[in-house]
Write an enzyme that holds these catalytic residues in place. Structure first.
Site, PDB file in Angstrom:
ATOM      1  N   ASP A 175       0.827  -1.224   0.000  1.00  0.00           N
ATOM      2  CA  ASP A 175       0.000   0.000   0.000  1.00  0.00           C
ATOM      3  C   ASP A 175       0.857   1.269   0.000  1.00  0.00           C
ATOM      4  O   ASP A 175       0.359   2.355  -0.285  1.00  0.00           O
ATOM      5  CB  ASP A 175      -0.955   0.002   1.211  1.00  0.00           C
ATOM      6  N   GLU A 176       2.156   1.127   0.321  1.00  0.00           N
ATOM      7  CA  GLU A 176       3.001   2.324   0.445  1.00  0.00           C
ATOM      8  C   GLU A 176       3.180   3.053  -0.889  1.00  0.00           C
ATOM      9  O   GLU A 176       3.579   4.215  -0.907  1.00  0.00           O
ATOM     10  CB  GLU A 176       4.377   1.961   1.033  1.00  0.00           C
ATOM     11  N   TYR A 182      12.123   2.838  -0.680  1.00  0.00           N
ATOM     12  CA  TYR A 182      11.447   1.530  -0.744  1.00  0.00           C
ATOM     13  C   TYR A 182      10.163   1.624  -1.564  1.00  0.00           C
ATOM     14  O   TYR A 182       9.956   0.860  -2.514  1.00  0.00           O
ATOM     15  CB  TYR A 182      11.129   1.028   0.680  1.00  0.00           C
ATOM     16  N   LYS A 208       9.101  -0.105  -5.181  1.00  0.00           N
ATOM     17  CA  LYS A 208       7.943  -0.999  -5.358  1.00  0.00           C
ATOM     18  C   LYS A 208       6.996  -0.407  -6.408  1.00  0.00           C
ATOM     19  O   LYS A 208       6.438  -1.132  -7.235  1.00  0.00           O
ATOM     20  CB  LYS A 208       7.198  -1.207  -4.034  1.00  0.00           C
TER      21      LYS A 208
HETATM   22  P1  NAD Z   1      11.121 -10.023   3.914  1.00  0.00           P
HETATM   23  O1  NAD Z   1      12.167  -8.961   3.901  1.00  0.00           O
HETATM   24  O2  NAD Z   1      10.773 -10.686   5.195  1.00  0.00           O
HETATM   25  O3  NAD Z   1      11.529 -11.181   2.895  1.00  0.00           O
HETATM   26  C1  NAD Z   1      12.079 -10.923   1.630  1.00  0.00           C
HETATM   27  C2  NAD Z   1      12.649 -12.234   1.083  1.00  0.00           C
HETATM   28  O4  NAD Z   1      13.177 -11.953  -0.230  1.00  0.00           O
HETATM   29  C3  NAD Z   1      13.790 -12.808   1.911  1.00  0.00           C
HETATM   30  O5  NAD Z   1      13.631 -14.201   2.080  1.00  0.00           O
HETATM   31  C4  NAD Z   1      15.035 -12.504   1.084  1.00  0.00           C
HETATM   32  O6  NAD Z   1      16.083 -13.442   1.257  1.00  0.00           O
HETATM   33  C5  NAD Z   1      14.459 -12.539  -0.328  1.00  0.00           C
HETATM   34  N1  NAD Z   1      15.275 -11.742  -1.271  1.00  0.00           N
HETATM   35  C6  NAD Z   1      15.693 -10.469  -1.114  1.00  0.00           C
HETATM   36  N2  NAD Z   1      16.437 -10.101  -2.171  1.00  0.00           N
HETATM   37  C7  NAD Z   1      16.473 -11.151  -3.024  1.00  0.00           C
HETATM   38  C8  NAD Z   1      17.074 -11.379  -4.299  1.00  0.00           C
HETATM   39  N3  NAD Z   1      17.830 -10.445  -4.896  1.00  0.00           N
HETATM   40  N4  NAD Z   1      16.884 -12.590  -4.911  1.00  0.00           N
HETATM   41  C9  NAD Z   1      16.128 -13.541  -4.312  1.00  0.00           C
HETATM   42  N5  NAD Z   1      15.571 -13.394  -3.094  1.00  0.00           N
HETATM   43  C10 NAD Z   1      15.731 -12.218  -2.463  1.00  0.00           C
HETATM   44  O7  NAD Z   1       9.847  -9.350   3.237  1.00  0.00           O
HETATM   45  P2  NAD Z   1       8.293  -9.522   3.565  1.00  0.00           P
HETATM   46  O8  NAD Z   1       7.922  -8.579   4.629  1.00  0.00           O
HETATM   47  O9  NAD Z   1       7.983 -10.950   3.694  1.00  0.00           O
HETATM   48  O10 NAD Z   1       7.675  -8.965   2.198  1.00  0.00           O
HETATM   49  C11 NAD Z   1       7.505  -9.820   1.078  1.00  0.00           C
HETATM   50  C12 NAD Z   1       6.902  -9.029  -0.062  1.00  0.00           C
HETATM   51  O11 NAD Z   1       5.636  -8.496   0.337  1.00  0.00           O
HETATM   52  C13 NAD Z   1       7.744  -7.843  -0.509  1.00  0.00           C
HETATM   53  O12 NAD Z   1       7.662  -7.747  -1.904  1.00  0.00           O
HETATM   54  C14 NAD Z   1       7.068  -6.646   0.154  1.00  0.00           C
HETATM   55  O13 NAD Z   1       7.260  -5.480  -0.600  1.00  0.00           O
HETATM   56  C15 NAD Z   1       5.621  -7.087   0.156  1.00  0.00           C
HETATM   57  N6  NAD Z   1       4.782  -6.537   1.242  1.00  0.00           N
HETATM   58  C16 NAD Z   1       5.187  -6.629   2.547  1.00  0.00           C
HETATM   59  C17 NAD Z   1       4.335  -6.173   3.561  1.00  0.00           C
HETATM   60  C18 NAD Z   1       4.713  -6.283   5.020  1.00  0.00           C
HETATM   61  O14 NAD Z   1       4.001  -5.759   5.878  1.00  0.00           O
HETATM   62  N7  NAD Z   1       5.791  -6.962   5.386  1.00  0.00           N
HETATM   63  C19 NAD Z   1       3.102  -5.596   3.230  1.00  0.00           C
HETATM   64  C20 NAD Z   1       2.739  -5.500   1.869  1.00  0.00           C
HETATM   65  C21 NAD Z   1       3.585  -5.985   0.898  1.00  0.00           C
HETATM   66  O1  DAU Z   2       2.400  -0.917   4.558  1.00  0.00           O
HETATM   67  C1  DAU Z   2       3.065  -2.058   4.107  1.00  0.00           C
HETATM   68  C2  DAU Z   2       4.519  -1.978   4.488  1.00  0.00           C
HETATM   69  O2  DAU Z   2       4.582  -2.191   5.899  1.00  0.00           O
HETATM   70  C3  DAU Z   2       5.402  -2.993   3.762  1.00  0.00           C
HETATM   71  O3  DAU Z   2       5.383  -2.716   2.386  1.00  0.00           O
HETATM   72  C4  DAU Z   2       6.846  -2.927   4.298  1.00  0.00           C
HETATM   73  O4  DAU Z   2       7.619  -3.931   3.673  1.00  0.00           O
HETATM   74  C5  DAU Z   2       6.809  -3.172   5.788  1.00  0.00           C
HETATM   75  O5  DAU Z   2       8.105  -3.061   6.328  1.00  0.00           O
HETATM   76  C6  DAU Z   2       5.868  -2.165   6.486  1.00  0.00           C
HETATM   77  O6  DAU Z   2       6.422  -0.826   6.423  1.00  0.00           O
HETATM   78  P1  DAU Z   2       6.366   0.160   7.679  1.00  0.00           P
HETATM   79  O7  DAU Z   2       7.426   1.167   7.523  1.00  0.00           O
HETATM   80  O8  DAU Z   2       4.973   0.653   7.920  1.00  0.00           O
HETATM   81  O9  DAU Z   2       6.713  -0.897   8.861  1.00  0.00           O
HETATM   82  P2  DAU Z   2       7.669  -0.794  10.147  1.00  0.00           P
HETATM   83  O10 DAU Z   2       7.405  -2.010  10.971  1.00  0.00           O
HETATM   84  O11 DAU Z   2       9.075  -0.488   9.774  1.00  0.00           O
HETATM   85  O12 DAU Z   2       7.096   0.466  10.921  1.00  0.00           O
HETATM   86  C7  DAU Z   2       5.738   0.531  11.348  1.00  0.00           C
HETATM   87  C8  DAU Z   2       5.506   1.916  11.976  1.00  0.00           C
HETATM   88  O13 DAU Z   2       6.256   1.983  13.194  1.00  0.00           O
HETATM   89  C9  DAU Z   2       5.996   3.050  11.123  1.00  0.00           C
HETATM   90  O14 DAU Z   2       5.115   4.161  11.280  1.00  0.00           O
HETATM   91  C10 DAU Z   2       7.370   3.386  11.692  1.00  0.00           C
HETATM   92  C11 DAU Z   2       7.218   3.051  13.153  1.00  0.00           C
HETATM   93  N1  DAU Z   2       8.436   2.558  13.832  1.00  0.00           N
HETATM   94  C12 DAU Z   2       9.091   1.514  13.280  1.00  0.00           C
HETATM   95  C13 DAU Z   2      10.241   1.014  13.862  1.00  0.00           C
HETATM   96  C14 DAU Z   2      10.995  -0.153  13.236  1.00  0.00           C
HETATM   97  C15 DAU Z   2       8.865   3.130  15.032  1.00  0.00           C
HETATM   98  O15 DAU Z   2       8.230   4.072  15.555  1.00  0.00           O
HETATM   99  N2  DAU Z   2       9.997   2.640  15.603  1.00  0.00           N
HETATM  100  C16 DAU Z   2      10.717   1.600  15.077  1.00  0.00           C
HETATM  101  O16 DAU Z   2      11.749   1.194  15.642  1.00  0.00           O
END
Ligand code: NAD
Ligand code: DAU
Length: 350
Positions: A132-133, A157, A161
């Protein structure tokens, strides 16, 4: 038999998607392709070792020749693409690696699919998992993001994306590649790398370490349990319309500081500490540069078309998640050792 390539399957969300597909569809071969960066950990998938429909391939999506070879030799007919650099704070200090992996890596996969499938798209699908970012930041009173919302990314980031999303749509519009996309809100649950807010803070509360709250803690995120995201991906993969985008969200907005207080309360209760013991750990620190104020998702297209809705109440999901991290200290210790530790020290000085 379908041969489904899941990229980033050793990461947080990817491991839940791989597990769901391997266990639900014995008739598919699931190929988990991952580079195993600091965020990828094969111990996330220990329970799948030896399953006949599961295979792991260590590869880098930035290596075009390797990816092209994998498409040919493993007869890949579908892709669920999750591999990415995913942490906003890291993108601020190292934007190039985000452009390389998230943009060029996605382009390598698209081009490999196009060349391997050669326009014979019967039963083929390229599913791109996004965030959603890409839509930017909402004000407190704005309507949640719908699929029609204009892209307006603010961090390296989210810019990377957004760029990858544009390439995916360009391959559909220009070459007719069968694609589908989803943009999801913040996920939480087991196996999330402890640099992200929820696992980092649970671990710090347990060990009486400071909780670095960015700015005033007033930013708002929409939280979804990770297995509900994986279920949505399954549904969209099988029933989503080609060329379409689906937003996925938890209908569950929390101001950071309120969520942090829930974490403190839950950890203190489960560790049998007096209520409020860990409140003193809250430490307000300099805000994240370009910090988006609020994300919220309008998931009505997904629920109206495909009947999806989140299954877990947040209280239940958080309770389960806190218990999981408290019960898996060995996992936390193993993923936070080595390379990650020095990064953590540099970022937070602790
Ligand atoms: P994560 O960082 O936990 O995992 C990423 C994985 O990708 C890891 O296993 C890493 O080894 C692999 N990777 C990184 N670079 C690579 C490369 N060059 N080749 C092959 N593998 C590689 O990420 P996540 O939080 O599980 O997110 C997964 C996907 O979902 C991402 O595309 C992210 O943008 C998207 N997403 C995440 C969230 C969230 O809240 N975490 C929300 C919405 C969308
Ligand atoms: O919205 C989806 C995204 O959510 C994904 O695409 C990203 O991969 C995932 O990392 C996440 O991004 P955020 O930046 O929202 O997540 P994060 O856990 O890093 O931070 C959540 C909120 O908390 C954000 O407003 C920043 C704040 N934060 C985060 C950290 C790590 C703090 O205040 N202190 C912290 O130490």
């Amino acid at each position: 038999m379908r041969h489904i390539l899941i990229t980033g399957g050793a990461g947080f969300i990817g491991s839940h998607v791989v597990r769901l597909f391997v266990n639900t569809y014995p008739e598919y071969e699931i190929i988990n392709l991952d580079k195993l960066t600091y965020a990828g950990n094969l111990s996330n998938l220990k329970d799948l070792e030896g399953k006949p429909n599961y295979r792991f391939v260590k590869a880098d999506i930035c290596d075009f020749d390797a990816i092209r070879e994998i498409f040919d030799s493993l007869k890949i007919d579908s892709v669920i693409h999750l591999a990415a650099e995913s942490h906003v704070d890291r993108s601020i200090t190292d934007p190039f690696s985000f452009a390389r992996t998230n943009v060029m890596g996605t382009l390598n996969l698209l081009q490999s699919a196009k060349e391997a499938w050669k326009g014979n798209d019967d039963g083929k699908l390229f599913y791109h998992v996004s965030t959603d970012e890409v839509y930017g930041a909402l004000g407190f009173n704005d309507q949640p993001f719908s699929e029609e919302r204009r892209y307006d990314p603010h961090s390296p980031y989210s810019a990377s994306k957004a760029s990858s999303d544009h390439f995916v749509r360009a391959y559909h519009d220009t070459y007719g590649l069968p694609v589908v996309l989803s943009n999801c809100s913040n996920n939480y649950g087991p196996y999330q790398f402890p640099e992200k807010l929820i696992p980092l803070f649970i671990n710090n509360i347990r060990h009486n370490k400071p909780l670095p709250v960015y700015g005033k803690g007033e930013n708002i995120r929409d939280w979804l349990y990770v297995e509900d995201h994986a279920r949505a991906i399954d549904l969209i993969f099988h029933q989503g319309r080609v060329g379409e985008t689906y937003n996925i969200g938890g209908l569950n907005e929390w101001k950071n500081i309120d969520l942090i207080r829930v974490l403190i309360k839950t950890v203190d209760r489960l560790l049998e500490r007096k209520e409020g013991t860990s409140e003193k750990l809250i430490t307000y620190v300099t805000d994240r540069a370009g910090h988006d104020l609020r994300y919220a998702i309008d998931a009505s297209k997904l629920s109206n078309e495909l009947g999806w809705k989140p299954s877990l109440q947040f209280e239940e999901g958080i309770d389960h998640t806190v218990r999981w991290y408290l019960d898996h200290q060995a996992w936390l210790d193993s993923v936070t050792s080595g390379e990650y530790q020095s990064y953590y020290r540099k970022m937070y000085g602790v």
